[in-house]
Design an enzyme around this catalytic site. Sequence first.
Site, short mmCIF file in Angstrom:
data_model
loop_
_atom_site.label_atom_id
_atom_site.label_comp_id
_atom_site.label_asym_id
_atom_site.label_seq_id
_atom_site.Cartn_x
_atom_site.Cartn_y
_atom_site.Cartn_z
N SER A 144 0.82 -1.21 0.00
CA SER A 144 0.00 0.00 0.00
C SER A 144 0.85 1.25 0.00
CB SER A 144 -0.83 0.07 1.29
OG SER A 144 -1.69 -1.00 1.39
N HIS A 165 -1.22 -3.07 -7.28
CA HIS A 165 -1.92 -2.66 -6.06
C HIS A 165 -3.43 -2.76 -6.26
CE1 HIS A 165 -3.02 0.61 -2.98
NE2 HIS A 165 -2.82 -0.53 -2.35
N GLU A 177 -3.74 -0.49 -9.47
CA GLU A 177 -2.64 0.42 -9.81
C GLU A 177 -1.45 -0.45 -10.21
OE1 GLU A 177 -3.55 4.30 -7.00
OE2 GLU A 177 -2.43 2.67 -6.09
N ASN A 215 -3.81 5.86 -2.42
CA ASN A 215 -3.50 5.98 -0.99
C ASN A 215 -2.86 7.30 -0.61
OD1 ASN A 215 -4.65 3.60 -0.29
ND2 ASN A 215 -2.74 2.42 -0.25
C1 LIG Z 1 -5.43 0.45 1.90
C2 LIG Z 1 -5.12 0.26 0.47
O1 LIG Z 1 -3.96 0.01 0.14
C3 LIG Z 1 -6.11 0.44 -0.61
C4 LIG Z 1 -7.55 0.17 -0.33
O2 LIG Z 1 -8.03 -0.91 -0.57
S1 LIG Z 1 -8.43 1.44 0.28
C5 LIG Z 1 -10.06 0.82 0.39
C6 LIG Z 1 -10.79 0.89 -0.92
N1 LIG Z 1 -12.12 0.40 -0.76
C7 LIG Z 1 -13.17 1.19 -0.58
O3 LIG Z 1 -13.06 2.41 -0.59
C8 LIG Z 1 -14.45 0.48 -0.34
C9 LIG Z 1 -15.61 1.42 -0.19
N2 LIG Z 1 -16.85 0.67 0.00
C10 LIG Z 1 -17.56 0.20 -1.06
O4 LIG Z 1 -17.24 0.41 -2.21
C11 LIG Z 1 -18.82 -0.57 -0.72
O5 LIG Z 1 -19.23 -0.21 0.58
C12 LIG Z 1 -18.62 -2.13 -0.81
C13 LIG Z 1 -18.41 -2.55 -2.26
C14 LIG Z 1 -17.48 -2.61 0.04
C15 LIG Z 1 -19.87 -2.84 -0.25
O6 LIG Z 1 -21.00 -2.39 -0.89
P1 LIG Z 1 -22.30 -1.97 -0.08
O7 LIG Z 1 -23.38 -1.76 -1.06
O8 LIG Z 1 -21.87 -0.82 0.78
O9 LIG Z 1 -22.61 -3.14 0.93
P2 LIG Z 1 -23.14 -4.63 0.78
O10 LIG Z 1 -24.64 -4.58 0.73
O11 LIG Z 1 -22.48 -5.42 1.85
O12 LIG Z 1 -22.59 -5.16 -0.59
C16 LIG Z 1 -23.29 -5.04 -1.77
C17 LIG Z 1 -22.97 -6.21 -2.61
O13 LIG Z 1 -21.56 -6.17 -2.89
C18 LIG Z 1 -21.08 -7.49 -3.03
N3 LIG Z 1 -19.94 -7.70 -2.13
C19 LIG Z 1 -19.51 -6.89 -1.15
N4 LIG Z 1 -18.40 -7.38 -0.61
C20 LIG Z 1 -18.12 -8.52 -1.27
C21 LIG Z 1 -17.08 -9.48 -1.17
N5 LIG Z 1 -16.07 -9.38 -0.29
N6 LIG Z 1 -17.11 -10.54 -2.01
C22 LIG Z 1 -18.10 -10.68 -2.91
N7 LIG Z 1 -19.09 -9.80 -3.05
C23 LIG Z 1 -19.10 -8.74 -2.23
C24 LIG Z 1 -22.19 -8.42 -2.76
O14 LIG Z 1 -22.75 -8.78 -4.01
C25 LIG Z 1 -23.16 -7.59 -1.98
O15 LIG Z 1 -24.42 -8.12 -2.13
P3 LIG Z 1 -24.94 -9.22 -1.04
O16 LIG Z 1 -25.02 -8.51 0.26
O17 LIG Z 1 -26.24 -9.63 -1.63
O18 LIG Z 1 -23.98 -10.37 -0.97
N1 LIG Z 2 -6.11 -3.99 3.89
C1 LIG Z 2 -6.27 -3.29 2.77
O1 LIG Z 2 -7.31 -2.66 2.56
C2 LIG Z 2 -5.19 -3.28 1.75
C3 LIG Z 2 -3.93 -3.79 2.02
N2 LIG Z 2 -2.97 -3.78 1.04
C4 LIG Z 2 -1.63 -4.32 1.29
O2 LIG Z 2 -1.70 -5.74 1.11
C5 LIG Z 2 -0.81 -6.39 2.01
C6 LIG Z 2 -1.60 -7.35 2.87
O3 LIG Z 2 -2.58 -6.63 3.58
P1 LIG Z 2 -3.84 -7.38 4.24
O4 LIG Z 2 -4.29 -8.48 3.36
O5 LIG Z 2 -4.77 -6.31 4.65
O6 LIG Z 2 -3.15 -8.01 5.53
P2 LIG Z 2 -3.64 -9.22 6.46
O7 LIG Z 2 -3.02 -8.98 7.79
O8 LIG Z 2 -5.12 -9.39 6.34
O9 LIG Z 2 -2.97 -10.50 5.76
C7 LIG Z 2 -1.59 -10.71 5.67
C8 LIG Z 2 -1.37 -12.21 5.61
O10 LIG Z 2 0.01 -12.46 5.28
C9 LIG Z 2 0.44 -13.58 6.04
N3 LIG Z 2 1.90 -13.54 6.11
C10 LIG Z 2 2.68 -12.72 6.85
N4 LIG Z 2 3.98 -12.98 6.61
C11 LIG Z 2 4.01 -14.00 5.70
C12 LIG Z 2 5.05 -14.71 5.05
N5 LIG Z 2 6.35 -14.43 5.27
N6 LIG Z 2 4.72 -15.69 4.17
C13 LIG Z 2 3.43 -16.00 3.90
N7 LIG Z 2 2.41 -15.33 4.49
C14 LIG Z 2 2.69 -14.36 5.38
C15 LIG Z 2 -0.27 -13.43 7.38
O11 LIG Z 2 -0.33 -14.66 8.07
C16 LIG Z 2 -1.65 -12.93 6.93
O12 LIG Z 2 -2.56 -13.99 6.71
C17 LIG Z 2 -0.10 -5.29 2.78
O13 LIG Z 2 1.09 -4.95 2.11
C18 LIG Z 2 -1.09 -4.12 2.70
O14 LIG Z 2 -0.48 -2.87 2.83
C19 LIG Z 2 -3.20 -3.28 -0.22
C20 LIG Z 2 -4.45 -2.83 -0.56
C21 LIG Z 2 -5.53 -2.74 0.42
#
Ligand SMILES: CC(=O)CC(=O)SCCNC(=O)CCNC(=O)[C@H](O)C(C)(C)COP(=O)(O)OP(=O)(O)OC[C@H]1O[C@@H](n2cnc3c(N)ncnc32)[C@H](O)[C@@H]1OP(=O)(O)O
Ligand SMILES: NC(=O)C1=CN([C@@H]2O[C@H](COP(=O)(O)OP(=O)(O)OC[C@H]3O[C@@H](n4cnc5c(N)ncnc54)[C@H](O)[C@@H]3O)[C@@H](O)[C@H]2O)C=CC1
Length: 320
Positions: A144, A165, A177, A215
């Site tokens: 991330s 990503h 990405e 991010n």
């Molecule tokens: C940290 C990083 O490095 C980067 C990142 O990832 S940052 C995070 C980026 N993600 C976001 O910003 C997510 C924002 N949230 C959303 O887009 C939406 O809330 C969401 C898609 C997660 C869920 O949608 P929602 O309408 O709010 O809720 P919800 O009713 O639970 O879901 C709608 C439908 O999506 C689908 N769905 C949601 N999650 C799912 C999953 N994990 N697997 C399969 N289907 C899924 C399902 O079809 C669900 O319908 P059902 O409840 O009938 O199964």
């Molecule tokens: N959580 C998020 O929304 C997002 C996370 N990421 C990135 O993805 C990566 C994973 O994040 P998450 O899935 O959220 O973490 P998580 O904590 O849910 O999962 C990480 C997994 O890796 C395993 N692990 C740790 N060390 C290991 C090793 N040496 N060999 C094999 N498995 C190992 C752990 O047991 C765990 O199951 C991180 O780099 C995070 O920054 C990227 C996009 C979105």
Amino acid sequence: MAFITRQNIRSLSSSAALRAAIKHVTVIGGGLMGAGIAQVAASTGHSVVLVDTSEDILKKSTKGIEASLKRVAKKKFAEKPEDGEAFVQKVLKNISTSTDAVSVVQGTDLVVEAIVENLKVKQDLFGALDKAAPEHTIFASNTSSLPIADIASSTARLDRFGGLHFFNPVPMMKLVEVIKAPATSQQTFDALLEFSKALGKHPVSCKDTPGFIVNRLLVPYMLEAVRLHERGHGSKEDIDVAMKLGAGYPMGPFELLDYVGLDTSKFIIDGWHEKDPDNPLFAPSPLLNKLVAEGKLGKKTAWVRNLLQTQNVNNSPENT
Ligand SMILES: CC(=O)CC(=O)SCCNC(=O)CCNC(=O)[C@H](O)C(C)(C)COP(=O)(O)OP(=O)(O)OC[C@H]1O[C@@H](n2cnc3c(N)ncnc32)[C@H](O)[C@@H]1OP(=O)(O)O
Ligand SMILES: NC(=O)C1=CN([C@@H]2O[C@H](COP(=O)(O)OP(=O)(O)OC[C@H]3O[C@@H](n4cnc5c(N)ncnc54)[C@H](O)[C@@H]3O)[C@@H](O)[C@H]2O)C=CC1
């Protein structure tokens, strides 16, 4: 109307070759992200090995994948539920699991790493895999926030190393990405773009800069929401409602922090703060630090507790 030129044919055949090149994918880390990546790759016909550190974790990951596939199938095959069940079983057959990353990468075209957001741990993993994987294998990190070039530096395949990503939840989020580090070859970058498209995702090209595109904007926003609350300027609930109804976001910043994982969010902000301590956007948050120290990681906390309980049961005297 498109004219067929020699150049078109060349680029079509080279893109088809690249698409065909990635058939076997190893996903390392079966947590939130790795399980989603494995699911999407398997759903699009790739042969996938999912790797984590223990069989218990892998069992949970597989259960999570099955549950998510059922949600997908329920919608996709609403008219014909029996086709939905066949789809779920077919996709699951494309996934095998392992706790031994080094042995499984020997037959893989692409490694996607999604383990903990820690540079040293990622470098150690890739350093070991580099010695075992075939020449042609491409390495990609789902980091991330860490520089792809720093992770790749533990290997001798800088040209075959890039960033992929994905976004959480992977089965739903369309974006990937694709990150080109300075040493990533054009061929590797193109193969990663093609692979993202083969997964049904929309790739965007990114430079190897902190947080890439999403991010770099999203994490400071989520942390500023925490600071707003810490200053007493709004309740968590009101801030979430405000951003959903006022800005049209599907989740408020607190819901999203909960969803991403408080630990992952802390790893990201701490890493950036260490590199750029004077940037107020990267200032650590006392509230986030406190919650992580208490083991309150967000949505995944229930999952982790459940897993620890399973491990305790498995390790208890009755089971040994
Ligand atoms: C940290 C990083 O490095 C980067 C990142 O990832 S940052 C995070 C980026 N993600 C976001 O910003 C997510 C924002 N949230 C959303 O887009 C939406 O809330 C969401 C898609 C997660 C869920 O949608 P929602 O309408 O709010 O809720 P919800 O009713 O639970 O879901 C709608 C439908 O999506 C689908 N769905 C949601 N999650 C799912 C999953 N994990 N697997 C399969 N289907 C899924 C399902 O079809 C669900 O319908 P059902 O409840 O009938 O199964
Ligand atoms: N959580 C998020 O929304 C997002 C996370 N990421 C990135 O993805 C990566 C994973 O994040 P998450 O899935 O959220 O973490 P998580 O904590 O849910 O999962 C990480 C997994 O890796 C395993 N692990 C740790 N060390 C290991 C090793 N040496 N060999 C094999 N498995 C190992 C752990 O047991 C765990 O199951 C991180 O780099 C995070 O920054 C990227 C996009 C979105």
